[in-house]
Enzyme design. Structure first.
Site, PDB file in Angstrom:
ATOM      1  N   GLU A  90      51.814  36.243  38.924  1.00  7.88           N
ATOM      2  CA  GLU A  90      50.484  36.809  38.709  1.00  7.88           C
ATOM      3  C   GLU A  90      50.459  37.563  37.378  1.00  7.88           C
ATOM      4  O   GLU A  90      50.888  38.721  37.313  1.00  7.88           O
ATOM      5  CB  GLU A  90      50.133  37.796  39.831  1.00  7.88           C
ATOM      6  CG  GLU A  90      50.075  37.180  41.201  1.00  7.88           C
ATOM      7  CD  GLU A  90      49.149  37.970  42.127  1.00  7.88           C
ATOM      8  OE1 GLU A  90      48.265  37.348  42.715  1.00  7.88           O
ATOM      9  OE2 GLU A  90      49.288  39.206  42.238  1.00  7.88           O
TER      10      GLU A  90
ATOM     11  N   GLY B  94      41.791  40.108  38.681  1.00  3.60           N
ATOM     12  CA  GLY B  94      40.505  40.789  38.822  1.00  3.60           C
ATOM     13  C   GLY B  94      39.672  40.809  37.551  1.00  3.60           C
ATOM     14  O   GLY B  94      38.692  41.534  37.450  1.00  3.60           O
TER      15      GLY B  94
ATOM     16  N   ASN C 126      44.784  37.800  49.418  1.00  7.32           N
ATOM     17  CA  ASN C 126      45.189  39.209  49.398  1.00  7.32           C
ATOM     18  C   ASN C 126      43.911  40.036  49.355  1.00  7.32           C
ATOM     19  O   ASN C 126      43.255  40.104  48.318  1.00  7.32           O
ATOM     20  CB  ASN C 126      46.061  39.470  48.158  1.00  7.32           C
ATOM     21  CG  ASN C 126      46.380  40.949  47.987  1.00  7.32           C
ATOM     22  OD1 ASN C 126      46.125  41.763  48.885  1.00  7.32           O
ATOM     23  ND2 ASN C 126      46.924  41.310  46.829  1.00  7.32           N
TER      24      ASN C 126
ATOM     25  N   GLU D  30      49.819  45.867  41.341  1.00  9.71           N
ATOM     26  CA  GLU D  30      49.083  47.123  41.594  1.00  9.71           C
ATOM     27  C   GLU D  30      50.005  48.154  42.221  1.00  9.71           C
ATOM     28  O   GLU D  30      49.888  49.355  41.949  1.00  9.71           O
ATOM     29  CB  GLU D  30      47.865  46.822  42.485  1.00  9.71           C
ATOM     30  CG  GLU D  30      46.757  46.127  41.687  1.00  9.71           C
ATOM     31  CD  GLU D  30      45.869  45.207  42.498  1.00  9.71           C
ATOM     32  OE1 GLU D  30      45.873  45.295  43.742  1.00  9.71           O
ATOM     33  OE2 GLU D  30      45.165  44.383  41.887  1.00  9.71           O
TER      34      GLU D  30
ATOM     35  N   LYS E  86      43.595  43.143  49.510  1.00 12.93           N
ATOM     36  CA  LYS E  86      43.766  44.484  48.913  1.00 12.93           C
ATOM     37  C   LYS E  86      43.126  45.506  49.840  1.00 12.93           C
ATOM     38  O   LYS E  86      43.194  45.341  51.056  1.00 12.93           O
ATOM     39  CB  LYS E  86      43.214  44.498  47.488  1.00 12.93           C
ATOM     40  CG  LYS E  86      43.800  43.340  46.666  1.00 12.93           C
ATOM     41  CD  LYS E  86      43.525  43.371  45.207  1.00 12.93           C
ATOM     42  CE  LYS E  86      44.199  42.171  44.543  1.00 12.93           C
ATOM     43  NZ  LYS E  86      44.037  42.150  43.095  1.00 12.93           N
TER      44      LYS E  86
ATOM     45  N   SER F  67      42.583  35.576  39.320  1.00 13.04           N
ATOM     46  CA  SER F  67      41.254  34.977  39.170  1.00 13.04           C
ATOM     47  C   SER F  67      41.187  33.514  39.624  1.00 13.04           C
ATOM     48  O   SER F  67      40.490  32.701  39.029  1.00 13.04           O
ATOM     49  CB  SER F  67      40.739  35.132  37.731  1.00 13.04           C
ATOM     50  OG  SER F  67      40.613  36.504  37.403  1.00 13.04           O
TER      51      SER F  67
ATOM     52  N   HIS G   4      53.584  43.722  44.462  1.00 17.99           N
ATOM     53  CA  HIS G   4      52.346  43.394  43.741  1.00 17.99           C
ATOM     54  C   HIS G   4      52.217  44.308  42.522  1.00 17.99           C
ATOM     55  O   HIS G   4      52.609  45.480  42.570  1.00 17.99           O
ATOM     56  CB  HIS G   4      51.137  43.563  44.673  1.00 17.99           C
ATOM     57  CG  HIS G   4      49.882  42.990  44.088  1.00 17.99           C
ATOM     58  ND1 HIS G   4      49.142  43.656  43.144  1.00 17.99           N
ATOM     59  CD2 HIS G   4      49.263  41.801  44.282  1.00 17.99           C
ATOM     60  CE1 HIS G   4      48.113  42.894  42.792  1.00 17.99           C
ATOM     61  NE2 HIS G   4      48.168  41.759  43.468  1.00 17.99           N
TER      62      HIS G   4
HETATM   63  P1  13P Z   1      42.129  38.221  41.815  1.00 15.71           P
HETATM   64  O1  13P Z   1      42.174  36.874  42.459  1.00 15.71           O
HETATM   65  O2  13P Z   1      41.006  39.079  42.291  1.00 15.71           O
HETATM   66  O3  13P Z   1      42.223  38.129  40.324  1.00 15.71           O
HETATM   67  O4  13P Z   1      43.467  39.002  42.302  1.00 15.71           O
HETATM   68  C1  13P Z   1      44.665  38.361  42.222  1.00 15.71           C
HETATM   69  C2  13P Z   1      45.673  39.147  42.971  1.00 15.71           C
HETATM   70  O5  13P Z   1      46.037  40.232  42.585  1.00 15.71           O
HETATM   71  C3  13P Z   1      46.171  38.582  44.238  1.00 15.71           C
HETATM   72  O6  13P Z   1      47.278  39.284  44.686  1.00 15.71           O
END
Ligand code: 13P
Length: 249
Positions: A166, A172, A9, A96, A11, A212, A94
């Site tokens: 997640e 992150g 992903n 976010e 983003k 992560s 997601h």
């Molecule tokens: P990270 O791998 O950067 O922690 O992000 C995970 C994520 O949100 C994947 O959708």
């Protein structure tokens, strides 16, 4: 045996030329894998990534879509639009998007139904916050999110849905859930699906871990009994690192 699906992903990262370079670099590194390789890119990269990924085993996905077919929804992109250019996967709900763009369990459910009706392969995200984990309500949160996302779906539709667990506190942050915690939580999700849709569906539904994930922890996570691959953020931005995650064993 469930297939492992390793999805990146990106983003809000990468311009079209960077997306094309990435696919060119990734292709020889993952061409022999048995795992499903997916890269979910920003809308503006889709066309370029799809072109570069043609005749490869790399699948391209979007990171969101609108549940409506068309109309006065300024700035939105429909599932039909994704489908028309050859997109195969779409991430829905997601954390976010839930946190910054008012995505709800109800809107995720609507989008999921639409995506499935178009034969787009949805990756639906669920996960608890740190506060919820620490107060002992993680199980309740992830099973409720799962139940509401899947509400009204047929058994076949649930089988075609990928769920990504997640934990928000692991996204992150560099803080990965332990493999035991991730596996246990994914088992809770699978048990919820078993209660609602039966053994056959629960056994075949793919449930990923995200938060992560990197090349140094992919193997220990993805070899757990219930973890069927991962949804990878930061570590999916470099082809070399992402390929090591895809080829985790
Ligand atoms: P990270 O791998 O950067 O922690 O992000 C995970 C994520 O949100 C994947 O959708």
């Amino acid at each position: 045996m469930r297939k492992k699906v390793i999805a990146g992903n990106w983003k809000m990262n990468k311009l079209p030329n960077e997306a094309m370079e990435f696919i060119t670099e990734l292709e020889p590194l993952v061409k022999n894998t048995e795992n499903e390789v997916v890269v979910c890119v920003p809308y503006t990269d889709l066309f370029y990534a799809l072109n570069m990924a043609q005749d490869t085993n790399i699948k391209i996905g979007a990171q969101n879509m609108n549940a409506e077919e068309k109309g006065a929804y300024t700035g939105e992109v429909s599932g039909e639009m994704l489908k028309a250019i050859g997109v195969e996967y779409v991430i829905l709900g997601h954390s976010e998007r839930r946190a910054y763009y008012s995505e709800t369990d109800e809107s995720v459910n609507k989008k999921l139904k639409k995506a499935l009706s178009l034969s787009l392969k949805p990756i639906v995200c669920v996960g608890e916050s740190l506060e919820q984990r620490e107060s002992g309500s993680a199980k309740e949160i992830v099973t409720t999110q799962t139940r509401l996302a899947l509400d009204g779906l047929s058994n076949d539709d649930v089988k075609s849905t990928i769920i990504a667990y997640e934990p928000i506190w692991a996204i992150g942050t560099g803080k990965t859930a332990t493999k035991e915690d991730a596996n246990e939580t994914i088992k809770w999700i699978r048990e919820e699906i078993l209660k609602l849709y039966g053994n056959d569906v629960a056994d075949s539904v793919i449930i990923q871990y995200g938060g992560s994930v990197k090349s140094s922890n992919a193997n220990e996570l993805f070899t757990m009994s219930d973890i069927d691959g991962g949804l990878v953020g930061g570590a999916s931005l470099k082809a070399d690192e992402f390929s090591k995650i895809v080829n985790y064993k």
